[in-house]
Design a protein around this motif. Structure first.
Motif, PDB file in Angstrom:
ATOM      1  N   ASP A   1      -3.696  -2.233  -4.784  1.00 52.74           N
ATOM      2  CA  ASP A   1      -2.657  -1.704  -3.900  1.00 52.74           C
ATOM      3  C   ASP A   1      -3.041  -0.298  -3.412  1.00 52.74           C
ATOM      4  OD1 ASP A   1      -0.338  -0.382  -2.932  1.00 52.74           O
ATOM      5  OD2 ASP A   1       0.941  -1.786  -4.030  1.00 52.74           O
ATOM      6  N   ALA A   2      -3.460  -0.211  -2.152  1.00 52.03           N
ATOM      7  CA  ALA A   2      -3.979   1.059  -1.626  1.00 52.03           C
ATOM      8  C   ALA A   2      -2.943   2.176  -1.660  1.00 52.03           C
ATOM      9  CB  ALA A   2      -4.493   0.860  -0.196  1.00 52.03           C
ATOM     10  N   GLU A   3      -1.666   1.839  -1.429  1.00 51.22           N
ATOM     11  CA  GLU A   3      -0.622   2.881  -1.465  1.00 51.22           C
ATOM     12  C   GLU A   3      -0.495   3.475  -2.862  1.00 51.22           C
ATOM     13  OE1 GLU A   3       3.272   1.956   0.094  1.00 51.22           O
ATOM     14  OE2 GLU A   3       2.330   1.225   1.934  1.00 51.22           O
ATOM     15  N   GLN A   4      -0.559   2.605  -3.861  1.00 51.63           N
ATOM     16  CA  GLN A   4      -0.475   3.095  -5.247  1.00 51.63           C
ATOM     17  C   GLN A   4      -1.695   3.953  -5.587  1.00 51.63           C
ATOM     18  OE1 GLN A   4       0.492   0.065  -8.188  1.00 51.63           O
ATOM     19  NE2 GLN A   4       1.945  -0.896  -6.803  1.00 51.63           N
ATOM     20  N   LEU A   5      -2.830   3.634  -4.993  1.00 50.74           N
ATOM     21  CA  LEU A   5      -4.041   4.426  -5.244  1.00 50.74           C
ATOM     22  C   LEU A   5      -3.930   5.810  -4.610  1.00 50.74           C
ATOM     23  CD1 LEU A   5      -6.725   1.654  -4.813  1.00 50.74           C
ATOM     24  CD2 LEU A   5      -6.016   2.756  -6.926  1.00 50.74           C
ATOM     25  N   ASP A   6      -3.369   5.869  -3.422  1.00 43.36           N
ATOM     26  CA  ASP A   6      -3.148   7.174  -2.785  1.00 43.36           C
ATOM     27  C   ASP A   6      -2.208   8.016  -3.643  1.00 43.36           C
ATOM     28  OD1 ASP A   6      -4.841   6.922  -0.613  1.00 43.36           O
ATOM     29  OD2 ASP A   6      -3.337   5.961   0.644  1.00 43.36           O
ATOM     30  N   ALA A   7      -1.166   7.361  -4.181  1.00 48.06           N
ATOM     31  CA  ALA A   7      -0.208   8.081  -5.029  1.00 48.06           C
ATOM     32  C   ALA A   7      -0.897   8.562  -6.309  1.00 48.06           C
ATOM     33  CB  ALA A   7       0.980   7.184  -5.357  1.00 48.06           C
ATOM     34  N   LEU A   8      -1.787   7.751  -6.850  1.00 52.38           N
ATOM     35  CA  LEU A   8      -2.534   8.137  -8.062  1.00 52.38           C
ATOM     36  C   LEU A   8      -3.380   9.380  -7.784  1.00 52.38           C
ATOM     37  CD1 LEU A   8      -3.971   7.724 -10.838  1.00 52.38           C
ATOM     38  CD2 LEU A   8      -5.398   5.985  -9.730  1.00 52.38           C
ATOM     39  N   ALA A   9      -4.086   9.354  -6.662  1.00 50.90           N
ATOM     40  CA  ALA A   9      -4.942  10.491  -6.301  1.00 50.90           C
ATOM     41  C   ALA A   9      -4.099  11.759  -6.127  1.00 50.90           C
ATOM     42  CB  ALA A   9      -5.700  10.180  -5.006  1.00 50.90           C
ATOM     43  N   ALA A  10      -2.963  11.614  -5.437  1.00 49.08           N
ATOM     44  CA  ALA A  10      -2.095  12.777  -5.192  1.00 49.08           C
ATOM     45  C   ALA A  10      -1.532  13.304  -6.509  1.00 49.08           C
ATOM     46  CB  ALA A  10      -0.972  12.389  -4.241  1.00 49.08           C
ATOM     47  N   ALA A  11      -1.158  12.396  -7.410  1.00 50.59           N
ATOM     48  CA  ALA A  11      -0.581  12.819  -8.696  1.00 50.59           C
ATOM     49  C   ALA A  11      -1.599  13.613  -9.498  1.00 50.59           C
ATOM     50  CB  ALA A  11      -0.117  11.595  -9.485  1.00 50.59           C
ATOM     51  N   HIS A  12      -2.847  13.160  -9.493  1.00 54.67           N
ATOM     52  CA  HIS A  12      -3.867  13.903 -10.246  1.00 54.67           C
ATOM     53  C   HIS A  12      -4.065  15.300  -9.663  1.00 54.67           C
ATOM     54  CE1 HIS A  12      -7.343  14.911 -12.655  1.00 54.67           C
ATOM     55  NE2 HIS A  12      -7.760  15.512 -11.545  1.00 54.67           N
ATOM     56  N   THR A  13      -4.213  15.371  -8.346  1.00 47.24           N
ATOM     57  CA  THR A  13      -4.487  16.669  -7.711  1.00 47.24           C
ATOM     58  C   THR A  13      -3.316  17.622  -7.907  1.00 47.24           C
ATOM     59  OG1 THR A  13      -5.931  15.586  -6.126  1.00 47.24           O
ATOM     60  CG2 THR A  13      -5.156  17.767  -5.529  1.00 47.24           C
ATOM     61  N   GLU A  14      -2.104  17.071  -7.833  1.00 47.62           N
ATOM     62  CA  GLU A  14      -0.931  17.928  -8.030  1.00 47.62           C
ATOM     63  C   GLU A  14      -0.854  18.438  -9.474  1.00 47.62           C
ATOM     64  OE1 GLU A  14       3.837  17.797  -7.575  1.00 47.62           O
ATOM     65  OE2 GLU A  14       2.703  16.260  -6.517  1.00 47.62           O
ATOM     66  N   ALA A  15      -1.198  17.581 -10.412  1.00 45.40           N
ATOM     67  CA  ALA A  15      -1.097  17.967 -11.825  1.00 45.40           C
ATOM     68  C   ALA A  15      -2.162  18.982 -12.227  1.00 45.40           C
ATOM     69  CB  ALA A  15      -1.198  16.722 -12.717  1.00 45.40           C
ATOM     70  N   PHE A  16      -3.390  18.825 -11.724  1.00 45.26           N
ATOM     71  CA  PHE A  16      -4.492  19.621 -12.270  1.00 45.26           C
ATOM     72  C   PHE A  16      -5.217  20.500 -11.245  1.00 45.26           C
ATOM     73  CE2 PHE A  16      -4.135  15.855 -15.072  1.00 45.26           C
ATOM     74  CZ  PHE A  16      -3.722  16.519 -16.215  1.00 45.26           C
ATOM     75  N   GLY A  17      -5.119  20.156  -9.964  1.00 40.58           N
ATOM     76  CA  GLY A  17      -5.737  20.988  -8.924  1.00 40.58           C
ATOM     77  C   GLY A  17      -7.252  20.974  -8.913  1.00 40.58           C
ATOM     78  N   ARG A  18      -7.853  20.189  -9.770  1.00 38.46           N
ATOM     79  CA  ARG A  18      -9.313  20.091  -9.799  1.00 38.46           C
ATOM     80  C   ARG A  18      -9.709  18.703 -10.299  1.00 38.46           C
ATOM     81  NH1 ARG A  18     -11.627  24.343 -13.954  1.00 38.46           N
ATOM     82  NH2 ARG A  18     -13.549  23.179 -13.710  1.00 38.46           N
TER      83      ARG A  18
END
Ligand SMILES: NC(=O)c1ccc[n+]([C@@H]2O[C@H](COP(=O)([O-])OP(=O)(O)OC[C@H]3O[C@@H](n4cnc5c(N)ncnc54)[C@H](OP(=O)(O)O)[C@@H]3O)[C@@H](O)[C@H]2O)c1
Length: 250
Positions: free
Chosen positions: A70-87
């Motif tokens: 599910d590409a939408e869920q993958l975009d959300a996964l990527a955004a969640a990681h970047t928001e949580a850790f910034g790196r």
């Protein structure tokens, strides 16, 4: 877009981290003091692992449920990681599914599903996380991608044509990624093992004893090694094969 390096600690995102190779990789990096995002479809084992690793190693472990199809869920996964850790110092593209079947018999819809989970998900995540990988490399020197492919993507194996084709495509994707991105310090390595002792290889354990298979620890050791390489060392791929006459065979 430049993303600031939020945390002092290195951060990794591991897909398919609820069991098998992914869980071992996540554990190794938590032990080494890295912050993590761990992902899979089922929340419960992820929550359990996150709790365990956080308690034991004092690192931050974020859980993000996502279906690789599910590409939408993958975009959300990527955004969640970047928001949580910034790196993102290390992206481990590990989640994958197996499928046995002769070309004469395996329905094409099974091939399509394999392609979505094993290849398309990697493309979507690479694209979504590229800004974070690039900005991390800019500040930290390097950012690495490790994709868990399979020996069947390098050496063909009867009845594993569809699976092997998706892994060969994953290898090609990572090689092109290196041509495009490695000068900026972001590079990808594919690890292509023969049978590893996990749930995925359960179906063949009556023929190949589990204790004679490659271990999840062997694969995690290779991922660790890649994570230590400088931006000037690009390792395109590693094949891990079982001993003796099994060389080059799954
Ligand atoms: N075991 C082997 O013999 C072997 C050999 C060569 C390569 N590999 C590759 O190594 C990788 C890891 O395999 P493994 O042996 O560790 O398998 P495993 O023990 O079955 O674990 C697979 C992991 O991927 C997740 N996953 C499966 N389908 C998913 C989907 N559609 N969306 C999101 N997550 C999904 C699973 O969690 P959920 O079910 O909760 O989603 C689980 O965390 C795979 O890419 C596999 O092809 C394995």
């Amino acid at each position: 877009m430049t993303v600031g390096i939020a945390g002092e600690r290195k951060a990794a995102l591991v897909t398919g981290a609820s069991r098998g190779i992914g869980a071992e990789v996540a554990t190794r990096f938590a032990e080494a003091g890295w912050d993590l995002t761990i992902s899979a479809r089922s929340r419960e084992p992820l929550d359990e692992l996150a709790h365990l690793l956080g308690e034991k190693f004092g690192v931050r472990v974020a859980v993000a449920v996502a279906d690789m199809a599910d590409a939408e869920q993958l975009d959300a996964l990527a955004a969640a990681h970047t928001e949580a850790f910034g790196r993102l110092d290390l992206l481990v593209l590990n989640a994958g599914m197996g499928q046995k079947g002769l070309i004469a018999e395996l329905p094409v819809r099974r091939f399509d599903k394999l392609y979505q989970v094993n290849v398309r998900s990697a493309y979507v995540l690479l694209q979504a996380l590229l800004p974070t990988l690039r900005s991390t490399a800019e500040v930290a020197g390097a950012a690495k991608v490790v994709a868990i492919a399979s020996i069947t993507g390098v050496h063909p194996e009867p009845e594993l044509a569809a699976y092997g084709a998706t892994k060969a495509a994953l290898i090609s994707l990572c090689e092109t990624f290196n041509l495009e991105e490695s000068e900026a310090g972001v590079s990808a390595t594919t690890i292509s093992p023969g049978y590893v002792n996990t749930d995925l290889s359960e179906w063949t354990k009556d023929k190949i004893p589990a204790e004679e298979m490659i271990t999840v620890g062997d694969v995690a050791t290779m991922v660790e090694a890649v994570s230590r390489l400088s931006r000037y060392a690009v390792l395109p791929g590693v094949v891990l094969t079982r001993p003796g006459t099994n060389l080059g065979r799954a």
